[in-house]
Design an enzyme around this catalytic site. Structure first.
Site, PDB file in Angstrom:
ATOM      1  N   ASN A  69       0.870  -1.176   0.000  1.00 49.58           N
ATOM      2  CA  ASN A  69       0.000   0.000   0.000  1.00 49.58           C
ATOM      3  C   ASN A  69       0.907   1.225   0.000  1.00 49.58           C
ATOM      4  OD1 ASN A  69      -1.783   2.079   0.544  1.00 49.58           O
ATOM      5  ND2 ASN A  69      -1.954   1.580   2.728  1.00 49.58           N
ATOM      6  N   LYS A  83       0.152   4.262  -0.028  1.00 48.15           N
ATOM      7  CA  LYS A  83      -0.430   5.465   0.589  1.00 48.15           C
ATOM      8  C   LYS A  83      -0.286   6.642  -0.387  1.00 48.15           C
ATOM      9  CE  LYS A  83       1.158   3.613   4.986  1.00 48.15           C
ATOM     10  NZ  LYS A  83       0.384   3.515   6.202  1.00 48.15           N
ATOM     11  N   HIS A 143      -9.207   0.937   5.092  1.00 51.73           N
ATOM     12  CA  HIS A 143      -7.898   1.111   5.742  1.00 51.73           C
ATOM     13  C   HIS A 143      -8.063   2.035   6.948  1.00 51.73           C
ATOM     14  CE1 HIS A 143      -3.753   2.364   6.407  1.00 51.73           C
ATOM     15  NE2 HIS A 143      -3.411   1.246   5.784  1.00 51.73           N
ATOM     16  N   GLU A 158      -6.410   4.421   8.035  1.00 52.55           N
ATOM     17  CA  GLU A 158      -6.220   5.861   7.770  1.00 52.55           C
ATOM     18  C   GLU A 158      -7.483   6.465   7.170  1.00 52.55           C
ATOM     19  OE1 GLU A 158      -2.560   5.468   5.585  1.00 52.55           O
ATOM     20  OE2 GLU A 158      -1.559   4.835   7.432  1.00 52.55           O
ATOM     21  N   GLU A 182      -5.026  -5.365  10.596  1.00 57.98           N
ATOM     22  CA  GLU A 182      -4.003  -4.343  10.780  1.00 57.98           C
ATOM     23  C   GLU A 182      -4.252  -3.622  12.110  1.00 57.98           C
ATOM     24  OE1 GLU A 182      -2.133  -3.147   6.787  1.00 57.98           O
ATOM     25  OE2 GLU A 182      -3.775  -1.790   7.185  1.00 57.98           O
ATOM     26  N   GLY A 242       2.728   2.116  10.559  1.00 58.73           N
ATOM     27  CA  GLY A 242       3.631   3.248  10.394  1.00 58.73           C
ATOM     28  C   GLY A 242       4.356   3.648  11.664  1.00 58.73           C
ATOM     29  N   SER A 290       3.774  -2.308  10.118  1.00 61.80           N
ATOM     30  CA  SER A 290       5.240  -2.259  10.231  1.00 61.80           C
ATOM     31  C   SER A 290       5.920  -3.567   9.815  1.00 61.80           C
ATOM     32  CB  SER A 290       5.660  -1.844  11.637  1.00 61.80           C
ATOM     33  OG  SER A 290       5.206  -0.526  11.907  1.00 61.80           O
TER      34      SER A 290
HETATM   35  C1  PEP Z   1      -0.476   0.013   5.803  1.00 60.50           C
HETATM   36  O1  PEP Z   1      -0.427   1.109   5.288  1.00 60.50           O
HETATM   37  O2  PEP Z   1      -1.422  -0.765   5.560  1.00 60.50           O
HETATM   38  C2  PEP Z   1       0.587  -0.391   6.722  1.00 60.50           C
HETATM   39  C3  PEP Z   1       0.508  -1.545   7.322  1.00 60.50           C
HETATM   40  O3  PEP Z   1       1.610   0.506   6.887  1.00 60.50           O
HETATM   41  P1  PEP Z   1       3.073   0.206   7.510  1.00 60.50           P
HETATM   42  O4  PEP Z   1       3.554  -1.078   6.872  1.00 60.50           O
HETATM   43  O5  PEP Z   1       3.912   1.383   7.113  1.00 60.50           O
HETATM   44  O6  PEP Z   1       2.901   0.051   8.961  1.00 60.50           O
END
Ligand code: PEP
Length: 249
Positions: free
Chosen positions: A9, A11, A95, A97, A167, A173, A213
């Site tokens: 992803n 972003k 997601h 975010e 998640e 992040g 992460s």
């Molecule tokens: C994501 O954006 O779905 C995500 C898991 O981000 P990150 O890997 O940066 O934590």
């Protein structure tokens, strides 16, 4: 045997030119990666460049969001038919975010999931608890509620076509990864819901990804968990070499 999905992803990162440059490096590194489905979800404005760059390879492209309506007066939204016509095959839905900054709810997650399915896309439906919810010990309640309101009204046929991503919001992040055991435990909670609603065949077939992460140096231990059927990767998917080593864990 569930085929892993290794999804990136991006972003709100990368221009079309940067997208092309990414795939020039990434493509040869995953050309023999037949063990999984490899998916990159760039911003909408990069879909055309990404689809162009992956043509003739096994890599697939996805969107990061999808409108619930087919068309109409929805300024700023992109429909499933538009995403499909651009050559994408997946769409991330719900997601954290989007839930945190753009008012996404379990109800809109459900509507967007339906829209993705109607357009012939595979929705990657995201669920996960916030840090305060984990600390209060209500992770299971949150996951059950997100499943019940955002997923469980799908028909069994529709459910068979989705991918779920667990998640934990506190791991996105932040550099904090859920331990493989924590992730597996949450995946088992979700599978318990799947079993209760859709039965044992659906439990055996549903792919549940872990996201939060994920990096080249922790992917192997996460993927060693039988409960984890792939990863959804944010930051570490922006680097072609790093993401290729995640895909080839
Ligand atoms: C994501 O954006 O779905 C995500 C898991 O981000 P990150 O890997 O940066 O934590």
């Amino acid at each position: 045997m569930r085929r892993p999905v290794m999804a990136g992803n991006w972003k709100m990162y990368k221009t079309p030119a940067e997208t092309t440059a990414f795939f020039e490096k990434f493509r040869p590194l995953v050309e023999n990666s037949e063990h999984c489905e490899t998916v990159i979800c760039p911003p909408f404005t990069d879909l055309a460049a990404a689809v162009d760059a992956v043509r003739g390879s096994r890599i697939q492209v996805g969107a990061q969001n999808i409108a619930w309506a087919k068309e109409g007066a929805f300024t700023g939204e992109i429909s499933g038919a538009m995403i499909r016509a651009a050559g994408a095959a997946y769409a991330i839905v719900g997601h954290s975010e989007r839930r945190q900054y753009f008012g996404e709810t379990d109800e809109t997650v459900f509507k967007r999931t339906l829209a993705a399915l109607e357009a012939g896309l595979t929705p990657i439906v995201c669920v996960g608890e916030r840090l305060d919810e984990r600390e209060k010990g209500i992770t299971k309640t949150v996951l059950v509620s997100q499943f019940t309101k955002g997923i469980a009204d799908l028909t069994p046929e529709q459910f068979a076509r989705i991918v779920i991503a667990y998640e934990p919001v506190w791991a996105i992040g932040t550099g904090k990864t859920a331990t493989p055991e924590m992730a597996a435990e949450a995946h088992r909670m979700i599978r318990g819901q799947v079993w209760a609603k859709y039965g044992s065949e659906a439990v055996a077939a549903i792919r549940i990804l872990y996201g939060g992460s994920v990096k080249p140096d922790n992917v192997k231990t996460l993927m060693a968990q039988t409960e984890i059927d792939g990863v959804l990767v944010g930051g570490a998917s922006l680097d072609p070499v790093g993401f290729a080593s995640i895909v080839n864990f």
